[in-house]
Design a protein around this motif. Structure first.
Motif, mmCIF file in Angstrom:
data_model
loop_
_atom_site.group_PDB
_atom_site.id
_atom_site.type_symbol
_atom_site.label_atom_id
_atom_site.label_comp_id
_atom_site.label_asym_id
_atom_site.label_seq_id
_atom_site.Cartn_x
_atom_site.Cartn_y
_atom_site.Cartn_z
ATOM 1 N N SER A 305 37.090 1.239 90.599
ATOM 2 C CA SER A 305 37.968 0.189 91.101
ATOM 3 C C SER A 305 39.430 0.490 90.805
ATOM 4 N N ALA A 306 39.709 1.091 89.641
ATOM 5 C CA ALA A 306 41.089 1.467 89.336
ATOM 6 C C ALA A 306 41.579 2.533 90.306
ATOM 7 N N SER A 307 40.707 3.464 90.662
ATOM 8 C CA SER A 307 41.081 4.500 91.632
ATOM 9 C C SER A 307 41.326 3.897 93.007
ATOM 10 N N LEU A 308 40.511 2.892 93.356
ATOM 11 C CA LEU A 308 40.707 2.232 94.640
ATOM 12 C C LEU A 308 42.034 1.475 94.662
ATOM 13 N N ALA A 309 42.353 0.793 93.567
ATOM 14 C CA ALA A 309 43.630 0.086 93.484
ATOM 15 C C ALA A 309 44.795 1.052 93.639
ATOM 16 N N GLN A 310 44.668 2.222 93.028
ATOM 17 C CA GLN A 310 45.722 3.227 93.133
ATOM 18 C C GLN A 310 45.847 3.738 94.560
ATOM 19 N N ALA A 311 44.713 3.956 95.231
ATOM 20 C CA ALA A 311 44.743 4.440 96.610
ATOM 21 C C ALA A 311 45.375 3.409 97.541
ATOM 22 N N LEU A 312 45.044 2.141 97.330
ATOM 23 C CA LEU A 312 45.607 1.084 98.169
ATOM 24 C C LEU A 312 47.088 0.852 97.880
ATOM 25 N N SER A 313 47.558 1.334 96.740
ATOM 26 C CA SER A 313 48.971 1.196 96.385
ATOM 27 C C SER A 313 49.805 2.383 96.862
ATOM 28 N N TRP A 314 49.193 3.279 97.619
ATOM 29 C CA TRP A 314 49.900 4.436 98.181
ATOM 30 C C TRP A 314 51.097 3.930 98.986
ATOM 31 N N ARG A 315 52.283 4.519 98.758
ATOM 32 C CA ARG A 315 53.521 3.997 99.329
ATOM 33 C C ARG A 315 53.489 3.857 100.858
ATOM 34 N N PRO A 316 53.045 4.874 101.618
ATOM 35 C CA PRO A 316 53.006 4.693 103.086
ATOM 36 C C PRO A 316 52.119 3.518 103.501
ATOM 37 N N LEU A 317 51.005 3.330 102.795
ATOM 38 C CA LEU A 317 50.120 2.223 103.119
ATOM 39 C C LEU A 317 50.784 0.887 102.799
ATOM 40 N N ARG A 318 51.517 0.830 101.692
ATOM 41 C CA ARG A 318 52.223 -0.398 101.342
ATOM 42 C C ARG A 318 53.310 -0.708 102.364
ATOM 43 N N THR A 319 53.942 0.341 102.890
ATOM 44 C CA THR A 319 54.975 0.132 103.912
ATOM 45 C C THR A 319 54.379 -0.512 105.158
ATOM 46 N N VAL A 320 53.227 -0.022 105.591
ATOM 47 C CA VAL A 320 52.539 -0.637 106.735
ATOM 48 C C VAL A 320 52.131 -2.068 106.393
ATOM 49 N N GLY A 321 51.673 -2.283 105.173
ATOM 50 C CA GLY A 321 51.254 -3.617 104.757
ATOM 51 C C GLY A 321 52.377 -4.620 104.807
ATOM 52 N N ARG A 322 53.578 -4.196 104.425
ATOM 53 C CA ARG A 322 54.716 -5.122 104.454
ATOM 54 C C ARG A 322 55.127 -5.462 105.884
ATOM 55 N N ALA A 323 54.768 -4.591 106.835
ATOM 56 C CA ALA A 323 55.074 -4.853 108.245
ATOM 57 C C ALA A 323 53.848 -5.344 109.006
ATOM 58 N N SER A 324 52.787 -5.693 108.290
ATOM 59 C CA SER A 324 51.516 -6.015 108.946
ATOM 60 C C SER A 324 51.610 -7.248 109.837
ATOM 61 N N TYR A 325 52.421 -8.222 109.460
ATOM 62 C CA TYR A 325 52.549 -9.436 110.286
ATOM 63 C C TYR A 325 53.160 -9.089 111.639
ATOM 64 N N SER A 326 54.233 -8.315 111.634
ATOM 65 C CA SER A 326 54.855 -7.900 112.891
ATOM 66 C C SER A 326 53.911 -7.026 113.714
ATOM 67 N N LEU A 327 53.217 -6.124 113.047
ATOM 68 C CA LEU A 327 52.250 -5.267 113.744
ATOM 69 C C LEU A 327 51.186 -6.114 114.420
ATOM 70 N N TYR A 328 50.703 -7.123 113.717
ATOM 71 C CA TYR A 328 49.667 -8.000 114.260
ATOM 72 C C TYR A 328 50.170 -8.768 115.478
ATOM 73 N N LEU A 329 51.431 -9.229 115.413
ATOM 74 C CA LEU A 329 51.996 -10.014 116.504
ATOM 75 C C LEU A 329 52.210 -9.192 117.774
ATOM 76 N N VAL A 330 52.711 -7.983 117.645
ATOM 77 C CA VAL A 330 53.183 -7.257 118.827
ATOM 78 C C VAL A 330 52.190 -6.265 119.401
ATOM 79 N N HIS A 331 51.119 -5.931 118.697
ATOM 80 C CA HIS A 331 50.301 -4.813 119.156
ATOM 81 C C HIS A 331 49.588 -5.085 120.463
#
Length: 331
Positions: A305-331
């Motif tokens: 689980s710690a490894s999974l948390a680290q993988a999900l905290s990968w910077r490019p993935l976090r960048t997409v996550g912060r834009a996820s609302y806009s991505l959801y709206l416009v796709h």
């Protein structure tokens, strides 16, 4: 329980009662995965449900038929994030009152929502082909530009009427639902949490959801209110409880098996209200379980689980996550 601030300052304890932001980096990764899964689901729909026969290799992407479950993930995360700072207080109340809470939620969601709504209407008006049947999943939007559909979208109640909920821009149905759940959270769920506790509050939310489903409002996915309440419970568990490290892998495994069993069991009735409810509720509970486990890691513990948390905290993935609302709206 240690988490990181959104800045580069030292780590601190989420059980503190100071009014500071709690930032769990892996949550942005979870948001990214959910948003990307929804996007890929809709791409899959336009190939699999448009009348043509896809090539044999396309069957490998059949898992994308479950992309609708991404909304359940978002609702659990919303309940968790909104409740987490409240759970750190002695009494479950909005720190700065309903007015500020409503303004913050509105400023976060509404500007992008109305911008995309205007753009969507203009596109439909500009391209006549978008206003007629095409034999593709886009047909669920028809009739897509009417006085009723536009007015209901402006007041964010289009999810209350079957003929309007998917018109103009289909993903917008869940934005209306989310804002409505926010209002219920502030005005009803929090008072219930104070009086009977979060677990019983979630039970009440599910009972209300089942009643609404039974009387014919299943198309609104009312059980999402219950999943939001499950996120509220998960936030309290994170702050007041602590998962033992030795149980992390087991809990993640159980959550994963539950998702697989639910999706397979719901397959014969996936298009029905009951099938959607079964799948989304189990995915929501699994999401809450995984979040609690990942938020309860001791620093340096080398578990799955710690490894999974680290993988999900990968910077490019976090960048997409912060834009996820806009991505959801416009796709």
């Amino acid at each position: 329980i240690r988490v990181r601030r959104a800045t580069t300052e030292p780590e601190w304890d989420v059980t503190s009662t100071e009014h500071e932001r709690v930032y769990l980096p892996f949550l942005d990764g979870v948001r990214a995965c959910a948003a990307l899964f929804v996007v890929l689901h809709h791409l899959w729909q336009f190939v699999a449900l448009s009348g043509s026969i896809p090539p044999p290799w396309f069957q490998a992407f059949s898992v994308l038929k479950y992309g609708t479950y991404g909304v359940a993930v978002f609702l659990v995360i919303s309940g968790y994030c909104l409740m987490l700072p409240i759970a750190r207080q002695p009494v479950a109340r909005l720190p700065h009152g309903f007015g500020l809470f409503a303004r913050r939620r509105g400023l976060r969601l509404l500007p992008a929502y109305f911008l995309v709504l205007i753009a969507s209407v203009l596109m439909i008006v500009a391209f006549p082909s978008l206003r007629s049947a095409s034999g593709t999943p886009w047909d669920v939007t028809l009739p897509n530009v009417t006085f009723g559909s536009i007015t209901s979208h402006v007041f964010l109640v289009h999810n209350w009427v079957e003929t309007w909920r998917w018109s103009i821009n289909p993903p917008m149905w869940s934005i209306a639902l989310e804002l409505q759940v926010y209002a219920v959270f502030a005005l009803a769920l929090l008072p219930l949490v104070r009086s009977i506790g979060a677990p019983l509050c979630a039970a009440v939310a599910f009972v209300v959801s089942l009643v609404l489903t039974a009387v014919g409002f299943g198309f609104m996915h009312p059980w999402m209110l219950g999943l939001f309440a499950v996120g509220v419970v998960a936030a309290q568990v994170t702050v007041r409880g602590r998962q033992r490290s030795s149980r992390d892998t087991t809990l993640l495994f159980v959550a994963g098996v539950a998702v697989v069993v639910a999706t397979v069991a719901a397959e014969p009735i996936h298009s029905d209200v009951l099938g959607n409810m079964i799948g989304e509720v189990v995915v929501g509970f699994a999401t809450a379980t995984v979040i609690v486990v990942l938020a309860s890691q001791e620093e340096g513990f080398g578990s799955v689980s710690a490894s999974l948390a680290q993988a999900l905290s990968w910077r490019p993935l976090r960048t997409v996550g912060r834009a996820s609302y806009s991505l959801y709206l416009v796709h």
